[in-house]
Design an enzyme around this catalytic site. Structure first.
Site, PDB file in Angstrom:
ATOM      1  N   ARG A 286    -114.734  57.908   0.145  1.00  0.00           N
ATOM      2  CA  ARG A 286    -114.681  56.705   0.982  1.00  0.00           C
ATOM      3  C   ARG A 286    -114.646  55.457   0.091  1.00  0.00           C
ATOM      4  NH1 ARG A 286    -113.442  55.069   6.158  1.00  0.00           N
ATOM      5  NH2 ARG A 286    -115.091  53.895   7.167  1.00  0.00           N
TER       6      ARG A 286
ATOM      7  N   THR B 244    -105.257  56.708  11.125  1.00  0.00           N
ATOM      8  CA  THR B 244    -105.805  57.440  10.001  1.00  0.00           C
ATOM      9  C   THR B 244    -104.920  58.669   9.946  1.00  0.00           C
ATOM     10  OG1 THR B 244    -107.987  56.522  10.296  1.00  0.00           O
ATOM     11  CG2 THR B 244    -107.933  58.767   9.448  1.00  0.00           C
TER      12      THR B 244
ATOM     13  N   THR C 228    -107.434  57.597   4.985  1.00  0.00           N
ATOM     14  CA  THR C 228    -107.026  56.468   5.819  1.00  0.00           C
ATOM     15  C   THR C 228    -106.901  55.163   5.040  1.00  0.00           C
ATOM     16  OG1 THR C 228    -107.615  55.273   7.854  1.00  0.00           O
ATOM     17  CG2 THR C 228    -109.434  55.870   6.425  1.00  0.00           C
TER      18      THR C 228
ATOM     19  N   ASN D 121    -107.498  52.675   7.194  1.00  0.00           N
ATOM     20  CA  ASN D 121    -108.117  52.148   8.407  1.00  0.00           C
ATOM     21  C   ASN D 121    -107.019  51.943   9.448  1.00  0.00           C
ATOM     22  OD1 ASN D 121    -110.068  51.439  10.189  1.00  0.00           O
ATOM     23  ND2 ASN D 121    -110.164  49.312   9.573  1.00  0.00           N
TER      24      ASN D 121
ATOM     25  N   GLU E 222    -110.425  48.644   5.186  1.00  0.00           N
ATOM     26  CA  GLU E 222    -111.603  49.431   5.586  1.00  0.00           C
ATOM     27  C   GLU E 222    -112.864  48.593   5.732  1.00  0.00           C
ATOM     28  OE1 GLU E 222    -111.226  52.863   6.963  1.00  0.00           O
ATOM     29  OE2 GLU E 222    -110.134  52.874   5.066  1.00  0.00           O
TER      30      GLU E 222
ATOM     31  N   ASP F 103    -114.646  48.399   8.973  1.00  0.00           N
ATOM     32  CA  ASP F 103    -115.505  49.476   9.494  1.00  0.00           C
ATOM     33  C   ASP F 103    -116.987  49.170   9.290  1.00  0.00           C
ATOM     34  OD1 ASP F 103    -113.751  51.145  10.718  1.00  0.00           O
ATOM     35  OD2 ASP F 103    -113.583  52.577   9.091  1.00  0.00           O
TER      36      ASP F 103
ATOM     37  N   SER G 233    -115.818  57.392  11.178  1.00  0.00           N
ATOM     38  CA  SER G 233    -115.870  58.407  12.243  1.00  0.00           C
ATOM     39  C   SER G 233    -115.056  59.640  11.873  1.00  0.00           C
ATOM     40  CB  SER G 233    -115.296  57.835  13.549  1.00  0.00           C
ATOM     41  OG  SER G 233    -116.074  56.752  13.986  1.00  0.00           O
TER      42      SER G 233
ATOM     43  N   GLY H 189    -107.894  58.604  14.662  1.00  0.00           N
ATOM     44  CA  GLY H 189    -108.285  58.066  15.964  1.00  0.00           C
ATOM     45  C   GLY H 189    -109.546  57.226  15.954  1.00  0.00           C
ATOM     46  N   GLY H 190    -110.023  56.805  14.761  1.00  0.00           N
ATOM     47  CA  GLY H 190    -111.210  55.944  14.726  1.00  0.00           C
ATOM     48  C   GLY H 190    -112.356  56.586  15.490  1.00  0.00           C
TER      49      GLY H 190
HETATM   50  N1  GLY Z   1    -111.299  53.784   9.495  1.00  0.00           N
HETATM   51  C1  GLY Z   1    -111.602  54.737  10.488  1.00  0.00           C
HETATM   52  C2  GLY Z   1    -112.806  55.555  10.182  1.00  0.00           C
HETATM   53  O1  GLY Z   1    -113.128  55.738   9.030  1.00  0.00           O
HETATM   54  O2  GLY Z   1    -113.448  56.019  11.097  1.00  0.00           O
END
Ligand code: GLY
Length: 565
Positions: A88, A358, A376, A378, A397, A400, A430, A450-451
């Site tokens: 991440r 994503t 992703t 984002n 990102e 988030d 997510s 899909g966030g």
């Molecule tokens: N950017 C979407 C997630 O990481 O949930």
């Protein structure tokens, strides 16, 4: 490096020839990713080799979400053991809690979404490098060759990519250099990315250090300086991916192997499965996607989202009560609050919906190892900033994070102090790449973009498979819905296929507001292994491709060994 022929001999000597020879599979968000996996597996690479090559390929052919300027999570099942790699992005060292607020402490429009300040320190290249260091068998440079060729020679732009690109051109107009690089994408025509090809070639030759401390790092820093962004040479040099304990949740006679924080996805998916299991009697009478079924799931979803908003963040900065949130007595208490007849009152918090861009792919190799990878930028095309001279997009990102604790960000997602911005911290995600294992054998590899709708989509497909007994293709294609506590009583449906008119009417009468959102709920890429064999499915909502990959015959294998390795 060990030769492929030798690995075959070795596996026979070790009595693992049957496993080695089994059919492999990939489910990828586009055909180029699927074909790259197939190539690498045919060259004798394992699931992790194929995942690395596929991730680099998607950075070229799936620019709305595939990336080297973003980050993600990889869940791996390798030789009977689970692993979780967190790559991440992190907040730059100059980042601060209120960096997106004006003097009146109001959120400044678009600042966490568009332009140089929106980006976290990218993690993808380091993640793929560390995965290769631990599990790779083919040379690193070989794994980048398909991506380099596609960037150099071009790929055919699909319809929906041109459409997404067109929307992004409007969104970024005059604000970033996106148009300089992507305005030329035209459906049905070759699209070449020479600067990206050169960047990938440098990474192929010099490894991840090139991206974080070499010429690419210098180009990122220069780009940041041009746009008053925060990412510095120090940020890049210090970035590390992290091997974490995967979250393992026992469910029926399976083990769910999934992500732990800084993603909320693993805890949320485990809670969803656990809560539903505790209310199975209520579900028995409910048909798939009936009003009663949708209501029961909504009751479960809102409780999971309440926990997400309050408790979850980067475990290096905040104590995440993971064990407590998954404890049997806690789940029993939460399950007892569910009202099967009517919408139960919930405390006022304000989650929202995120865009779908994503991306995820799933791979199983000939030895039964599996990779479930979600990564992703984002939102689609991230911050819209392309690193000049390096040809790749940077993420947005930072959005988030909870950019003002308790206040929803541009997409309505809330959080508290646990997910406030701090230098070096990872923003809550997510993403839920997951693997279901039974008796030490992989049974399902699954994930989706899909966030905040990611884990509810994964959950619905698992439910379709294991409660309704649907074939994989039907389980993935079935219409999905989403609820996340607030907007109060809102049920989101997808344009792909809304719930039936009758069910919508019944839900309205119960007090739900039905909302048809603009984008589909996810793009599931799944592989299922049953006693009947292996099956792979790319979600019909996207432009994905799934392939079953037979082992190459021994003679061909010898030739491959001789010619390529
Ligand atoms: N950017 C979407 C997630 O990481 O949930």
């Amino acid at each position: 490096m060990r030769s492929c022929w030798w690995s075959l001999v070795l596996s026979i000597c070790l009595g693992t020839n049957l496993a080695y020879a089994s059919t492999a599979a990939v489910a990828s968000p586009d055909r180029y990713g699927a074909e790259t996996s197939q190539l690498i597996l045919h060259q004798g690479g394992n699931a992790v080799d194929a995942a690395i090559a596929t991730a680099f390929t998607l950075a070229v052919t799936y620019p709305e979400a595939g990336n080297i300027g973003g980050g993600g999570f990889m869940v791996i099942w390798f030789e009977g053991k689970p692993y979780f790699l967190d790559y991440r992005e992190t907040a730059p060292l100059q980042a601060s809690r209120d960096m997106y607020l004006d003097e009146d402490r109001q959120v400044i429009d678009e600042l966490s979404l568009i332009g140089h300040l929106a980006s976290g320190v990218p993690g993808t290249v380091m993640g793929l490098w560390q995965a290769h260091q631990r599990f790779g068998t083919l040379p690193w440079a070989d794994l980048l060759q398909p991506a380099i060729a596609l960037a150099n020679q071009g790929f055919i732009v699909p319809e929906n990519l041109q459409q997404y690109g067109g929307n992004a051109l409007e969104r970024y107009q005059g604000k970033t250099n996106f148009a300089d690089y992507f305005a030329a994408m035209t459906a049905g025509h070759l699209f070449k990315q020479p600067e990206l090809a050169a960047t990938l070639s440098r990474i192929a030759n010099q490894g991840a250090a090139e991206f974080y401390m070499g010429e690419t790092a210098s180009l990122i820093v220069a780009e940041m300086q041009r746009g008053a962004g925060f990412i510095t040479a120090d940020d890049l040099a210090q970035y590390q991916a992290v091997w974490r304990e995967p979250l393992i949740f026992p469910w029926r006679d399976y083990q769910l192997v999934t992500v732990a924080p800084p993603s909320s996805g693993g805890i949320a998916l485990s809670q969803l499965l656990g809560l539903k299991q505790l209310r199975l009697d209520d579900f028995k009478a409910q048909q798939h996607n009936s009003a009663g079924y949708v209501h029961l799931l909504a009751e479960i979803y809102k409780r999971v989202f309440a926990d997400r908003a309050d408790y979850l963040g980067d475990p290096a900065f905040t104590k995440v009560p993971q064990q407590e949130l998954l404890a049997a007595d806690y789940l029993a208490q939460r399950a007892s609050e569910i009202n099967p007849q009517a919408i139960s009152a919930t405390k006022q918090i304000r989650p929202g919906l995120e865009s779908a861009q994503t991306t995820h792919f799933s791979i199983v190799d000939h030895a039964g190892n599996a990779v479930s990878n979600t990564y992703t930028l984002n939102l689609d095309f991230g911050s819209g900033v392309v690193v000049t001279g390096a040809g790749f997009l940077l993420n947005n990102e930072m959005d988030d994070f909870s950019i003002k604790p308790g206040v929803p960000n541009a997409f309505g997602v809330v959080g508290g102090a646990a997910n406030a911005i701090e230098p070096g911290k990872r923003m809550l995600s997510s993403m839920t790449p997951s693997i279901l294992v039974q008796d030490n054998e992989v049974r399902l590899v699954i994930g989706t973009p899909g966030g905040s709708t990611i884990f509810t989509s994964v959950f619905q497909v698992i439910t379709n498979l294991y409660d309704f007994g649907m074939p994989l293709a039907d389980a993935v294609a079935a219409p999905r819905f989403h609820h996340q506590l607030l907007p109060k009583n809102q049920l989101a449906m997808e344009p792909y296929q809304p719930l039936s008119d009758e069910v919508q009417q019944q839900l309205s009468e119960m007090g739900y507001q039905l909302h048809l959102q603009r984008w589909s709920l996810g793009d599931i890429q799944a592989i299922q292994l049953t006693d009947r064999g292996i099956e792979a499915i790319a979600d019909p909502r996207g432009r994905g491709k799934a392939l079953l990959i037979e082992p190459v015959a021994t003679e061909e294998q010898s030739q491959l060994d001789g010619s390529t390795m």
